[in-house]
Design a protein around this motif. Structure first.
Motif: not given
Length: 130
Positions: A63-83
Motif C-alpha cells: 500500500k502507498a501512503y502519502t502526505k501526513s499518513a506517510a510521515a506518521l507511518h514512518i515515525a511509528k518505526k523510528l527509534d526513540g519517542l518518535w513513534h
C-alpha cells in the motif's frame, strides 16, 4: 518486503528528512528512492500515486501512503519517542494534510533546492537506496 520511502531528491528538506530517518532506523526498516529516479517513477506508476504528490510517499505492505499518513507511518518505526507521533493519526486526515500541504508547498522557499550536488552516503547507507 522492506518499506520504501520515496522522496523529492531535489528538496533540501526531503533529503534532510531521509538522513533523519536513517539515523533513527538502526533496524533498517526502510529503503529509499527519489521520486525522480527510474525506480521512484516505477513505484509511482505501480501504486497509482497522483502527480500532485511530490514530496514523500511510503510504500508498506503493498500500500502507498502519502502526505501526513506517510510521515506518521514512518515515525511509528523510528527509534526513540518518535513513534509517539503516530498518535496524530487520530486527527482527521483532512486537518493533518492541510498542515502537511502547507509545509510541502513552502519547502523550497524555506529550505532551498538541491543544485548540482547531492549527499554522499556512506557505503552502509548506500545499500539502503534503491
Amino acid at each position: 518486503m522492506k518499506r520504501i520511502v520515496l522522496f523529492d531528491g531535489e528538496c533540501n528538506f526531503c533529503n534532510s528528512s531521509v538522513q533523519f530517518i536513517i539515523k533513527r532506523d538502526p533496524a533498517n526498516h526502510f529503503l529509499f528512492s527519489s521520486l525522480q529516479s527510474e525506480t521512484g517513477k516505477k513505484y509511482v506508476k505501480q501504486f497509482h500515486i497522483p502527480d500532485d504528490v511530490d514530496s514523500l510517499v511510503l510504500i508498506e505492505n503493498g500500500k502507498a501512503y502519502t502526505k501526513s499518513a506517510a510521515a506518521l507511518h514512518i515515525a511509528k518505526k523510528l527509534d526513540g519517542l518518535w513513534h509517539l507521533l503516530f498518535l496524530f493519526i487520530l486527527v482527521p486526515r483532512k486537518i493533518r494534510d492541510k498542515v502537511y500541504d502547507y509545509v510541502a508547498k513552502n519547502r523550497y522557499k524555506w529550505f532551498g533546492k538541491q543544485e548540482e550536488a547531492c549527499m554522499l552516503p556512506t557505503p552502509e547507507e548506500r545499500k539502503r537506496f534503491i
